[in-house]
Scaffold this active site. Structure first.
Site, PDB file in Angstrom:
ATOM      1  N   GLY A   8       7.213   3.935  -1.547  1.00  0.00           N
ATOM      2  CA  GLY A   8       7.083   2.985  -0.438  1.00  0.00           C
ATOM      3  C   GLY A   8       8.460   2.536   0.016  1.00  0.00           C
ATOM      4  N   HIS A 131       0.079 -15.219   5.768  1.00  0.00           N
ATOM      5  CA  HIS A 131       1.017 -14.094   5.687  1.00  0.00           C
ATOM      6  C   HIS A 131       1.401 -13.576   7.063  1.00  0.00           C
ATOM      7  CE1 HIS A 131      -0.138 -13.912   1.429  1.00  0.00           C
ATOM      8  NE2 HIS A 131       0.926 -13.159   1.247  1.00  0.00           N
ATOM      9  N   HIS A 132       2.424 -12.724   7.067  1.00  0.00           N
ATOM     10  CA  HIS A 132       2.856 -11.977   8.257  1.00  0.00           C
ATOM     11  C   HIS A 132       1.711 -11.080   8.744  1.00  0.00           C
ATOM     12  CE1 HIS A 132       3.252  -8.203   5.910  1.00  0.00           C
ATOM     13  NE2 HIS A 132       3.499  -9.044   4.910  1.00  0.00           N
ATOM     14  N   LYS A 135       0.424  -7.415   7.239  1.00  0.00           N
ATOM     15  CA  LYS A 135      -0.186  -7.254   5.912  1.00  0.00           C
ATOM     16  C   LYS A 135      -1.501  -6.486   5.994  1.00  0.00           C
ATOM     17  CE  LYS A 135      -1.429  -9.850   1.767  1.00  0.00           C
ATOM     18  NZ  LYS A 135      -0.894  -8.774   0.920  1.00  0.00           N
TER      19      LYS A 135
HETATM   20  N1  LIG Z   1       3.548  -8.167  -5.915  1.00  0.00           N
HETATM   21  C1  LIG Z   1       4.357  -8.740  -5.025  1.00  0.00           C
HETATM   22  O1  LIG Z   1       5.175  -9.619  -5.357  1.00  0.00           O
HETATM   23  C2  LIG Z   1       4.306  -8.279  -3.609  1.00  0.00           C
HETATM   24  C3  LIG Z   1       3.381  -7.347  -3.256  1.00  0.00           C
HETATM   25  N2  LIG Z   1       3.342  -6.858  -1.994  1.00  0.00           N
HETATM   26  C4  LIG Z   1       2.398  -5.791  -1.755  1.00  0.00           C
HETATM   27  O2  LIG Z   1       3.111  -4.563  -1.656  1.00  0.00           O
HETATM   28  C5  LIG Z   1       2.415  -3.670  -0.802  1.00  0.00           C
HETATM   29  C6  LIG Z   1       3.346  -3.163   0.278  1.00  0.00           C
HETATM   30  O3  LIG Z   1       3.721  -4.247   1.111  1.00  0.00           O
HETATM   31  P1  LIG Z   1       4.773  -4.024   2.296  1.00  0.00           P
HETATM   32  O4  LIG Z   1       6.065  -3.509   1.763  1.00  0.00           O
HETATM   33  O5  LIG Z   1       4.776  -5.276   3.078  1.00  0.00           O
HETATM   34  O6  LIG Z   1       4.039  -2.887   3.140  1.00  0.00           O
HETATM   35  P2  LIG Z   1       4.696  -1.862   4.175  1.00  0.00           P
HETATM   36  O7  LIG Z   1       3.570  -1.337   4.985  1.00  0.00           O
HETATM   37  O8  LIG Z   1       5.873  -2.453   4.844  1.00  0.00           O
HETATM   38  O9  LIG Z   1       5.249  -0.691   3.221  1.00  0.00           O
HETATM   39  C7  LIG Z   1       4.454   0.222   2.526  1.00  0.00           C
HETATM   40  C8  LIG Z   1       5.175   1.553   2.546  1.00  0.00           C
HETATM   41  O10 LIG Z   1       4.499   2.445   1.671  1.00  0.00           O
HETATM   42  C9  LIG Z   1       4.477   3.718   2.290  1.00  0.00           C
HETATM   43  N3  LIG Z   1       3.448   4.520   1.649  1.00  0.00           N
HETATM   44  C10 LIG Z   1       2.107   4.509   1.858  1.00  0.00           C
HETATM   45  N4  LIG Z   1       1.507   5.400   1.042  1.00  0.00           N
HETATM   46  C11 LIG Z   1       2.481   5.967   0.300  1.00  0.00           C
HETATM   47  C12 LIG Z   1       2.497   6.949  -0.730  1.00  0.00           C
HETATM   48  N5  LIG Z   1       1.369   7.530  -1.174  1.00  0.00           N
HETATM   49  N6  LIG Z   1       3.684   7.298  -1.285  1.00  0.00           N
HETATM   50  C13 LIG Z   1       4.830   6.740  -0.872  1.00  0.00           C
HETATM   51  N7  LIG Z   1       4.892   5.803   0.106  1.00  0.00           N
HETATM   52  C14 LIG Z   1       3.724   5.424   0.673  1.00  0.00           C
HETATM   53  C15 LIG Z   1       4.264   3.412   3.767  1.00  0.00           C
HETATM   54  O11 LIG Z   1       4.632   4.507   4.591  1.00  0.00           O
HETATM   55  C16 LIG Z   1       5.176   2.209   3.953  1.00  0.00           C
HETATM   56  O12 LIG Z   1       6.494   2.574   4.309  1.00  0.00           O
HETATM   57  C17 LIG Z   1       1.200  -4.450  -0.295  1.00  0.00           C
HETATM   58  O13 LIG Z   1       0.087  -4.163  -1.123  1.00  0.00           O
HETATM   59  C18 LIG Z   1       1.637  -5.897  -0.470  1.00  0.00           C
HETATM   60  O14 LIG Z   1       0.566  -6.774  -0.589  1.00  0.00           O
HETATM   61  C19 LIG Z   1       4.191  -7.316  -1.032  1.00  0.00           C
HETATM   62  C20 LIG Z   1       5.101  -8.282  -1.312  1.00  0.00           C
HETATM   63  C21 LIG Z   1       5.252  -8.837  -2.633  1.00  0.00           C
HETATM   64  O1  LIG Z   2       1.865  -8.352   1.607  1.00  0.00           O
HETATM   65  C1  LIG Z   2       2.670  -9.267   1.296  1.00  0.00           C
HETATM   66  O2  LIG Z   2       3.598  -9.604   2.039  1.00  0.00           O
HETATM   67  C2  LIG Z   2       2.512  -9.915   0.004  1.00  0.00           C
HETATM   68  N1  LIG Z   2       1.636  -9.446  -0.831  1.00  0.00           N
HETATM   69  C3  LIG Z   2       1.326  -9.970  -2.110  1.00  0.00           C
HETATM   70  C4  LIG Z   2      -0.085 -10.518  -2.118  1.00  0.00           C
HETATM   71  O3  LIG Z   2      -0.967  -9.930  -1.489  1.00  0.00           O
HETATM   72  O4  LIG Z   2      -0.316 -11.528  -2.777  1.00  0.00           O
HETATM   73  C5  LIG Z   2       2.366 -10.945  -2.603  1.00  0.00           C
HETATM   74  C6  LIG Z   2       2.897 -11.851  -1.535  1.00  0.00           C
HETATM   75  O5  LIG Z   2       1.889 -12.725  -1.140  1.00  0.00           O
HETATM   76  C7  LIG Z   2       3.409 -11.031  -0.346  1.00  0.00           C
END
Ligand SMILES: NC(=O)C1=CN([C@@H]2O[C@H](COP(=O)(O)OP(=O)(O)OC[C@H]3O[C@@H](n4cnc5c(N)ncnc54)[C@H](O)[C@@H]3O)[C@@H](O)[C@H]2O)C=CC1
Ligand SMILES: O=C(O)C1=N[C@H](C(=O)O)C[C@H](O)C1
Length: 247
Positions: A8, A131-132, A135
């Site tokens: 990702g 959230h933004h 998401k």
């Molecule tokens: N645990 C935490 O602290 C956080 C979790 N998240 C989670 O992380 C995930 C991603 O969030 P964002 O970065 O905002 O999304 P995003 O949509 O900006 O990025 C996801 C990326 O993954 C890529 N992708 C999709 N399938 C793939 C695969 N099979 N192999 C490689 N790359 C692939 C997409 O092309 C994209 O570039 C979401 O589930 C979000 O909720 C987000 C922020 C914090």
């Molecule tokens: O998608 C996000 O941005 C985030 N995803 C995680 C969630 O679903 O809880 C963590 C954080 O809220 C940001």
């Protein structure tokens, strides 16, 4: 040096993780993989970090377990069924670590723990996550986890998960959804990053526990902590609190 591969890598979180790994003196970024990329570089990684999509994360994780690569997973969508599937892949004597955290922000972890601690002392509890608009999932992984922790704490105290609610007439969605019995509401708004309020109410007073991630840099200390320690935690570990000394 720990060799790190990021899945990702061109996403909002993945790009930030790549930057943080590059800047860490004890970590080496050996693979930056996004959708459609050649994945052969992943074999060089000691630890995979996954911030992709709930629909694709299980395939990535299965590959990592089968190829003996430790994983740090921030991607959301991990319900009990998925966690049980991962435990099944790992088997009874795991040789790799899988670390899954719905939120890598230290303040977010504290918000969840404070909410669970407070929940039995109030008549009512509801969760609002904001959230933004980019998401993919709703409600957020953090809100789901908070609801589960709050619900467990209230049930252990002999309470219903939510408070009383006299609503008999409502438009669809007006009262949100329920996770483990707790009402959860999701807002998507331009300008936001990641935010959550846990609203608690009793007789003549309320308590609001609010967390704001104002920048995705907030998640990086937690992600790097997990990357550095996942190899010491063989099997499945859920939640950053497992790596924090919270007394
Ligand atoms: N645990 C935490 O602290 C956080 C979790 N998240 C989670 O992380 C995930 C991603 O969030 P964002 O970065 O905002 O999304 P995003 O949509 O900006 O990025 C996801 C990326 O993954 C890529 N992708 C999709 N399938 C793939 C695969 N099979 N192999 C490689 N790359 C692939 C997409 O092309 C994209 O570039 C979401 O589930 C979000 O909720 C987000 C922020 C914090
Ligand atoms: O998608 C996000 O941005 C985030 N995803 C995680 C969630 O679903 O809880 C963590 C954080 O809220 C940001």
């Amino acid at each position: 040096m720990i060799a790190v591969g990021v899945l990702g890598s061109r996403g909002r979180m993945g790009a930030e993780v790549c930057r943080a790994v590059r800047e860490a003196p004890d970590l080496e970024l050996v693979a930056e993989i996004d959708a459609g990329d050649d994945r052969s570089g992943l074999a060089k990684a000691d630890v995979l970090v996954d911030f992709t999509h709930p629909d694709t994360v299980m395939d990535n994780l299965r590959w990592a377990v089968e190829n003996g690569v430790h994983s740090v997973v921030g991607t959301t969508g991990f319900d009990d069924d998925r966690l049980a599937t991962v435990r099944g892949w790992l088997g009874p004597d795991p040789s790799v670590g899988v670390f899954v955290a719905p939120n890598f922000g230290i303040a977010a972890v504290l918000m969840m723990l404070f909410a669970a601690r407070a929940a039995p002392y109030f008549e009512s509890v509801e969760i609002v996550e904001l959230h933004h608009p980019g998401k993919a999932d709703a409600p957020s992984g953090t809100a789901r986890r908070t609801a589960e922790l709050v619900s467990a704490a209230r049930r252990a105290a002999g309470q219903d998960p939510a408070g009383p609610d006299a609503t008999t007439s409502a438009l669809d969605g007006a009262r949100g959804t329920r996770v483990a019995g707790v009402p959860v509401h999701a807002v998507r708004l331009g300008g936001l990053v990641a935010h959550q309020e846990v609203l608690l109410g009793g007789s003549g007073e309320t308590l609001t526990i609010r967390h704001d991630s104002l920048d995705r840099a907030s998640f990086m200390p937690g992600v790097l902590l997990a990357v550095r320690h996942v190899a010491d935690h063989l099997g499945l570990t859920v939640g950053l609190e497992a790596l924090l000394d919270l007394g």
